[in-house]
Design a protein around this motif. Structure first.
Motif: not given
Length: 448
Positions: A45, A48-49
């Motif tokens: 994550a 991804d961010r």
């Protein structure tokens, strides 16, 4: 894996050229990031961010595309009872040790280690200890805290990795420690915080024992930056008749970095195990590693299985040195300037504990150099800072008031802040455990 001649523990690693180090870092970084993303939802994550894929992180310079992480993120993820938290990447049946950081700036953080992680921890520690002059057959009393923390069991095993005869003494029982050391025919060494060497000398004085008669000839010190304060090392060496060497380490990754005989900074010991970046602590901008540069160090694991870290801010402020060292080690050297979270601001003036201690050491031997700042309310600090200072035993009580005024005057002149100084007896502040210089009681921190 000591090499001959015995200048290095691991000559192949400790004498790599800068280009060879960078190639090794790039190779292992690529593998580590792929592993992190494959095994951790948190790291997936995170990338991804940031709009980054693991395949795009192939060089050290690419790390700047990834946001920083904070120790508090991991500690917070454990607050609900989760054993290891968001950065656990290895299954529990491969994790054979769990230790904790010291928690000097908040909740302690639990860290898992696999057998390979433990072997790497011992390897890096042995590199540092070898640079510091420790050798197989040396007798070393391990006087750090074995209760959860890396300075105890894990650091003990770095001495064993090197081949030293290591005595797991732990903290407390100073009188017993002195008598045990003095009862041995052979000279001995100690692994401790530098402030404990000061405390131990005070206990010896109370027992009527001359410190130099104890046979303590080598000191391997860590956990505090006291040896970098002018006069502090000399005081310890003169008191005990020992050679004192400095080491830096992190509970999260180990990264033991030891001081060689040149005493021109500690050698970064984590080559091949972690990447160190230097950043501007305010802007987060990555700074070049050039000789004399100052900044905050950020760490990234490149060979960690259980709980790797990806761009973790240390909040340790350091000055780096890149010119060649006469000892032959090629890693960069550094000295710690302080911690950004230990710094306090008085009417716009940044004050670091190491600067306070340096002023106090110029007043030795009337003061011991030990002190504590207690801040009982949130900023701004627009009042005299409460400062407790240890006074030497032989200073008459009648002189205490004048000495306290002199301390305050010196601090005002040299560091430009006003202190409300209270003098206490020797041994009041320096203890068997890591001495905390700045305590913010308004945050719930406790004076030990």
């Amino acid at each position: 894996m000591a090499t001959m001649p015995d200048r290095f523990w691991n000559e192949a690693i400790e004498t790599l050229s800068p280009g060879e180090v960078r190639r090794l870092e790039n190779e292992r970084l690529t593998e580590q990031v792929a592993y992190d993303v494959a095994t951790s939802p948190f790291y997936r994550a995170k990338l991804d961010r940031a709009g980054v894929t693991a395949d795009e992180i192939r060089h050290v310079e690419d790390l700047a595309r990834i946001p920083f992480m904070e120790k508090g993120e991991v500690a917070d993820s454990q607050a609900d009872g989760t054993l290891l938290g968001i950065n656990q990447c290895a299954p529990l049946d491969t994790i054979v040790r769990i230790q904790a950081t010291g928690g000097t700036t908040g909740q302690p953080m639990r860290i898992g280690l696999t057998r390979r992680d433990i072997a790497d921890y011992g390897e890096v520690g042995a590199r540092a200890l070898w640079a510091m002059g420790c050798r197989p057959g040396d007798i070393v009393f391990e006087c750090m805290n074995y209760n959860l923390y890396a300075g105890g069991l894990s650091d003990h095993l770095t001495f064993e990795t090197l081949g030293a005869a290591t005595i797991p003494f732990g903290v407390g029982h100073s009188e017993r420690l002195l008598r045990m050391m003095a009862g041995l025919r052979d000279p001995v060494g100690i692994w401790a915080t530098p402030s404990y060497a000061v405390r131990l000398a005070e206990v010896a004085a109370q027992l009527g024992i001359e410190p130099r008669s104890v046979g303590l000839r080598r000191g391997y010190f860590s956990g505090e930056a006291g040896l970098q304060v002018p006069g502090y090392r000399e005081r310890i060496q003169d008191t005990w008749g020992m050679v004192a060497r400095d080491q830096y380490g992190t509970g999260e990754l180990g990264l033991h970095s030891g001081e060689c005989e040149e005493q021109n900074g500690v050698h970064f010991g984590g080559v091949g195990i972690a990447i160190a970046e230097l950043i501007d602590p305010d802007s987060g901008e990555v700074l070049p590693f050039t000789d004399g540069r100052q900044g905050e160090v950020v760490y990234t694991s490149i060979r960690r299985q259980a709980c790797p870290l990806l761009r973790m801010r240390s909040h340790d402020l350091m000055q780096v040195f890149t010119e060649p060292c006469p000892c032959g080690r090629t890693s960069f050297r550094f000295r710690i300037l302080g911690r950004s979270d230990d710094m306090f601001i008085v009417k716009g003036v940044n004050v670091f504990p190491l600067s306070v201690q340096a002023v106090l050491m110029r007043l030795a031997p009337r003061v011991t150099g030990e002190f504590r700042v207690v801040i009982d309310r949130p900023p701004p600090i627009d009042y005299p800072v409460p400062l407790t200072v240890e006074v030497a035993r032989d200073v008459p009580t009648a002189q205490h008031e004048a000495l306290a005024r002199e301390v305050a005057t010196r601090l005002q002149a040299e560091l430009n802040f006003t202190a409300a100084v209270t003098l206490v007896g020797p041994g009041t502040i320096a203890t068997e455990v890591k001495t905390r210089r700045v305590v913010r009681t308004y945050r719930g921190e406790v004076v030990q």
